[in-house]
Design a protein around this motif. Sequence first.
Motif, PDB file in Angstrom:
ATOM      1  N   GLY A 224       8.511   9.572   5.861  1.00  0.00           N
ATOM      2  CA  GLY A 224       8.383  11.017   5.961  1.00  0.00           C
ATOM      3  C   GLY A 224       7.110  11.593   5.356  1.00  0.00           C
ATOM      4  O   GLY A 224       6.403  12.361   5.995  1.00  0.00           O
ATOM      5  N   PRO A 225       6.777  11.241   4.112  1.00  0.00           N
ATOM      6  CA  PRO A 225       5.590  11.823   3.502  1.00  0.00           C
ATOM      7  C   PRO A 225       4.265  11.177   3.911  1.00  0.00           C
ATOM      8  O   PRO A 225       3.199  11.669   3.564  1.00  0.00           O
TER       9      PRO A 225
ATOM     10  N   ASP B 236       0.847  -1.201   0.000  1.00  0.00           N
ATOM     11  CA  ASP B 236       0.000   0.000   0.000  1.00  0.00           C
ATOM     12  C   ASP B 236       0.881   1.248   0.000  1.00  0.00           C
ATOM     13  O   ASP B 236       0.844   2.049   0.919  1.00  0.00           O
ATOM     14  N   ALA B 237       1.665   1.406  -1.072  1.00  0.00           N
ATOM     15  CA  ALA B 237       2.668   2.471  -1.120  1.00  0.00           C
ATOM     16  C   ALA B 237       2.088   3.879  -0.982  1.00  0.00           C
ATOM     17  O   ALA B 237       2.713   4.753  -0.391  1.00  0.00           O
ATOM     18  N   ASP B 238       0.886   4.118  -1.490  1.00  0.00           N
ATOM     19  CA  ASP B 238       0.320   5.470  -1.393  1.00  0.00           C
ATOM     20  C   ASP B 238      -0.563   5.658  -0.164  1.00  0.00           C
ATOM     21  O   ASP B 238      -1.043   6.758   0.091  1.00  0.00           O
TER      22      ASP B 238
ATOM     23  N   ASP C 271       7.649  11.604  20.815  1.00  0.00           N
ATOM     24  CA  ASP C 271       8.341  12.541  19.942  1.00  0.00           C
ATOM     25  C   ASP C 271       9.498  11.799  19.274  1.00  0.00           C
ATOM     26  O   ASP C 271      10.326  11.188  19.955  1.00  0.00           O
ATOM     27  N   CYS C 272       9.514  11.798  17.947  1.00  0.00           N
ATOM     28  CA  CYS C 272      10.565  11.102  17.205  1.00  0.00           C
ATOM     29  C   CYS C 272      10.633  11.661  15.795  1.00  0.00           C
ATOM     30  O   CYS C 272       9.705  12.310  15.316  1.00  0.00           O
ATOM     31  N   ASP C 273      11.738  11.398  15.127  1.00  0.00           N
ATOM     32  CA  ASP C 273      11.965  11.846  13.761  1.00  0.00           C
ATOM     33  C   ASP C 273      11.371  10.826  12.800  1.00  0.00           C
ATOM     34  O   ASP C 273      11.836   9.690  12.738  1.00  0.00           O
ATOM     35  N   VAL C 274      10.340  11.229  12.088  1.00  0.00           N
ATOM     36  CA  VAL C 274       9.721  10.353  11.099  1.00  0.00           C
ATOM     37  C   VAL C 274      10.221  10.820   9.732  1.00  0.00           C
ATOM     38  O   VAL C 274       9.785  11.833   9.212  1.00  0.00           O
TER      39      VAL C 274
ATOM     40  N   PRO D 215     -11.855   3.636   6.845  1.00  0.00           N
ATOM     41  CA  PRO D 215     -11.557   3.423   5.424  1.00  0.00           C
ATOM     42  C   PRO D 215     -11.358   4.742   4.681  1.00  0.00           C
ATOM     43  O   PRO D 215     -11.893   5.770   5.067  1.00  0.00           O
ATOM     44  N   GLY D 216     -10.581   4.695   3.622  1.00  0.00           N
ATOM     45  CA  GLY D 216     -10.320   5.869   2.804  1.00  0.00           C
ATOM     46  C   GLY D 216      -8.937   6.412   3.064  1.00  0.00           C
ATOM     47  O   GLY D 216      -8.277   6.058   4.029  1.00  0.00           O
ATOM     48  N   ARG D 217      -8.503   7.285   2.206  1.00  0.00           N
ATOM     49  CA  ARG D 217      -7.153   7.835   2.308  1.00  0.00           C
ATOM     50  C   ARG D 217      -7.061   8.875   3.408  1.00  0.00           C
ATOM     51  O   ARG D 217      -7.919   9.741   3.539  1.00  0.00           O
ATOM     52  N   ALA D 218      -5.996   8.824   4.173  1.00  0.00           N
ATOM     53  CA  ALA D 218      -5.757   9.802   5.231  1.00  0.00           C
ATOM     54  C   ALA D 218      -5.362  11.132   4.613  1.00  0.00           C
ATOM     55  O   ALA D 218      -4.613  11.186   3.653  1.00  0.00           O
ATOM     56  N   LYS D 219      -5.880  12.201   5.162  1.00  0.00           N
ATOM     57  CA  LYS D 219      -5.546  13.536   4.694  1.00  0.00           C
ATOM     58  C   LYS D 219      -5.192  14.399   5.896  1.00  0.00           C
ATOM     59  O   LYS D 219      -5.750  14.212   6.964  1.00  0.00           O
ATOM     60  N   PRO D 220      -4.280  15.351   5.730  1.00  0.00           N
ATOM     61  CA  PRO D 220      -3.949  16.226   6.839  1.00  0.00           C
ATOM     62  C   PRO D 220      -5.175  16.999   7.310  1.00  0.00           C
ATOM     63  O   PRO D 220      -6.065  17.317   6.514  1.00  0.00           O
TER      64      PRO D 220
END
Length: 96
Positions: free
Chosen positions: A57-58, A34-36, A49-52, A82-87
């Motif tokens: 990253g994206p 599920d690359a996208d 708290d950590c560096d992602v 379900p569905g794509r996550a969005k900011p």
Amino acid sequence: MGRDSKRLIMVLSPVYLGDRAMVKAEWSAKFVEDADGAGRILIPVRVRDCDVSGLLGPRVYADLVGKSEDDAREALLAAVRPGRAKPASVPFPGAS
């Protein structure tokens, strides 16, 4: 992680993101499926708290750091819907 599992909740923390080959192998397999992120197969959840960065990253992740218990619960439930996550907000300065 079972080979037949349909989803993987990835708990983002400094310990989890450390240089551990087996951990990387686990999430990398789901990332490839599920690359996208549209299928919500790999569900990253930041708990410390950590560096992602790097491949992660994206990716949009549920951020529980600094949230109240109720807000954290809602963020986690939203992450598995379900569905794509969005900011939650527009990612550009000055945009509305």
